[in-house]
Motif scaffolding. Structure first.
Motif, PDB file in Angstrom:
ATOM      1  N   ARG A 143       0.715  -1.213   0.080  1.00  0.00           N
ATOM      2  CA  ARG A 143      -0.101  -0.211   0.120  1.00  0.00           C
ATOM      3  C   ARG A 143       0.887   1.221  -0.159  1.00  0.00           C
ATOM      4  O   ARG A 143       0.421   2.194  -0.650  1.00  0.00           O
ATOM      5  CB  ARG A 143      -0.964  -0.107   1.100  1.00  0.00           C
ATOM      6  CG  ARG A 143      -2.006   1.202   0.990  1.00  0.00           C
ATOM      7  CD  ARG A 143      -3.134   0.908   1.942  1.00  0.00           C
ATOM      8  NE  ARG A 143      -3.940  -0.206   1.694  1.00  0.00           N
ATOM      9  CZ  ARG A 143      -5.375  -0.138   2.199  1.00  0.00           C
ATOM     10  NH1 ARG A 143      -5.746   0.596   3.015  1.00  0.00           N
ATOM     11  NH2 ARG A 143      -5.801  -1.386   1.993  1.00  0.00           N
ATOM     12  N   TYR A 199      -7.712   9.457  -6.436  1.00  0.00           N
ATOM     13  CA  TYR A 199      -8.106   8.110  -6.306  1.00  0.00           C
ATOM     14  C   TYR A 199      -7.519   7.455  -5.202  1.00  0.00           C
ATOM     15  O   TYR A 199      -8.475   6.889  -4.240  1.00  0.00           O
ATOM     16  CB  TYR A 199      -7.182   7.387  -7.636  1.00  0.00           C
ATOM     17  CG  TYR A 199      -7.343   5.924  -7.377  1.00  0.00           C
ATOM     18  CD1 TYR A 199      -8.547   5.265  -8.012  1.00  0.00           C
ATOM     19  CD2 TYR A 199      -6.475   5.256  -6.999  1.00  0.00           C
ATOM     20  CE1 TYR A 199      -8.737   4.127  -7.810  1.00  0.00           C
ATOM     21  CE2 TYR A 199      -6.515   3.665  -7.056  1.00  0.00           C
ATOM     22  CZ  TYR A 199      -7.857   3.207  -7.370  1.00  0.00           C
ATOM     23  OH  TYR A 199      -7.990   1.788  -7.316  1.00  0.00           O
ATOM     24  N   GLU A 210      -9.774   8.648  -2.372  1.00  0.00           N
ATOM     25  CA  GLU A 210     -11.091   7.982  -2.395  1.00  0.00           C
ATOM     26  C   GLU A 210     -11.460   6.652  -2.121  1.00  0.00           C
ATOM     27  O   GLU A 210     -12.228   6.061  -1.143  1.00  0.00           O
ATOM     28  CB  GLU A 210     -11.625   8.050  -3.826  1.00  0.00           C
ATOM     29  CG  GLU A 210     -12.904   7.590  -4.087  1.00  0.00           C
ATOM     30  CD  GLU A 210     -14.041   8.268  -3.703  1.00  0.00           C
ATOM     31  OE1 GLU A 210     -15.209   7.778  -3.122  1.00  0.00           O
ATOM     32  OE2 GLU A 210     -13.927   9.624  -3.205  1.00  0.00           O
ATOM     33  N   LYS A 211     -10.280   6.039  -2.603  1.00  0.00           N
ATOM     34  CA  LYS A 211     -10.464   4.354  -2.532  1.00  0.00           C
ATOM     35  C   LYS A 211      -9.689   3.720  -1.188  1.00  0.00           C
ATOM     36  O   LYS A 211     -10.315   2.821  -0.544  1.00  0.00           O
ATOM     37  CB  LYS A 211      -9.507   3.804  -3.646  1.00  0.00           C
ATOM     38  CG  LYS A 211      -9.506   2.179  -3.486  1.00  0.00           C
ATOM     39  CD  LYS A 211      -9.241   1.537  -4.768  1.00  0.00           C
ATOM     40  CE  LYS A 211      -8.806   0.020  -5.009  1.00  0.00           C
ATOM     41  NZ  LYS A 211     -10.089  -0.874  -4.390  1.00  0.00           N
ATOM     42  N   TYR A 212      -8.701   4.406  -0.644  1.00  0.00           N
ATOM     43  CA  TYR A 212      -8.036   3.815   0.195  1.00  0.00           C
ATOM     44  C   TYR A 212      -8.161   4.669   1.918  1.00  0.00           C
ATOM     45  O   TYR A 212      -8.198   4.005   2.840  1.00  0.00           O
ATOM     46  CB  TYR A 212      -6.339   3.858   0.238  1.00  0.00           C
ATOM     47  CG  TYR A 212      -6.015   2.931  -0.972  1.00  0.00           C
ATOM     48  CD1 TYR A 212      -6.034   1.646  -0.625  1.00  0.00           C
ATOM     49  CD2 TYR A 212      -5.602   3.385  -2.223  1.00  0.00           C
ATOM     50  CE1 TYR A 212      -5.705   0.621  -1.385  1.00  0.00           C
ATOM     51  CE2 TYR A 212      -5.435   2.328  -2.985  1.00  0.00           C
ATOM     52  CZ  TYR A 212      -5.412   1.047  -2.868  1.00  0.00           C
ATOM     53  OH  TYR A 212      -4.880   0.365  -3.758  1.00  0.00           O
ATOM     54  N   GLU A 245     -12.307   4.738   3.385  1.00  0.00           N
ATOM     55  CA  GLU A 245     -12.768   3.508   4.269  1.00  0.00           C
ATOM     56  C   GLU A 245     -12.098   3.375   5.324  1.00  0.00           C
ATOM     57  O   GLU A 245     -12.296   2.438   6.140  1.00  0.00           O
ATOM     58  CB  GLU A 245     -12.404   2.439   3.267  1.00  0.00           C
ATOM     59  CG  GLU A 245     -10.969   1.937   3.021  1.00  0.00           C
ATOM     60  CD  GLU A 245     -10.562   0.937   2.171  1.00  0.00           C
ATOM     61  OE1 GLU A 245      -9.789   0.007   2.401  1.00  0.00           O
ATOM     62  OE2 GLU A 245     -11.465   0.738   1.320  1.00  0.00           O
TER      63      GLU A 245
END
Length: 92
Positions: A67, A83, A86-88, A91
């Motif tokens: 990561r 990105y 938003e993605k990692y 959450e």
């Protein structure tokens, strides 16, 4: 620390786009170098902060090297920090 990383991811992405989409053309096409220097410095500081915070957050959250490498690559590509946020980071 995660909130700071989220904010830095967004600000680094904005500074990247401002540097290469606005101030570089001003510098080379319109011969106006001033804004490029200011935005360039800001982008440099935000880039370093993004990498340092990525390392700290990955270590703190025990996310691993994969990561962190994704975050590192994202710091080099236009729009990629958006990105990542938003993605990692949403959450988390």
């Amino acid at each position: 620390m995660l909130k700071a990383f989220k904010a830095t991811a967004i600000l680094e992405g904005i500074s990247y786009l401002a540097l290469f989409g606005v101030t570089m053309p001003l510098k080379y096409w319109a011969e106006i170098p001033g804004p490029n220097k200011v935005v360039g410095y800001a982008h440099g500081v935000l880039f370093i902060a993004f990498i340092v915070l990525a390392l700290l957050v990955c270590f703190n959250k025990k996310w691993g090297i994969k990561r962190f490498i994704i975050f590192g690559i994202a710091s080099l590509l236009p729009f990629a920090t958006f990105y990542v946020e938003e993605k990692y980071l949403r959450e988390a």
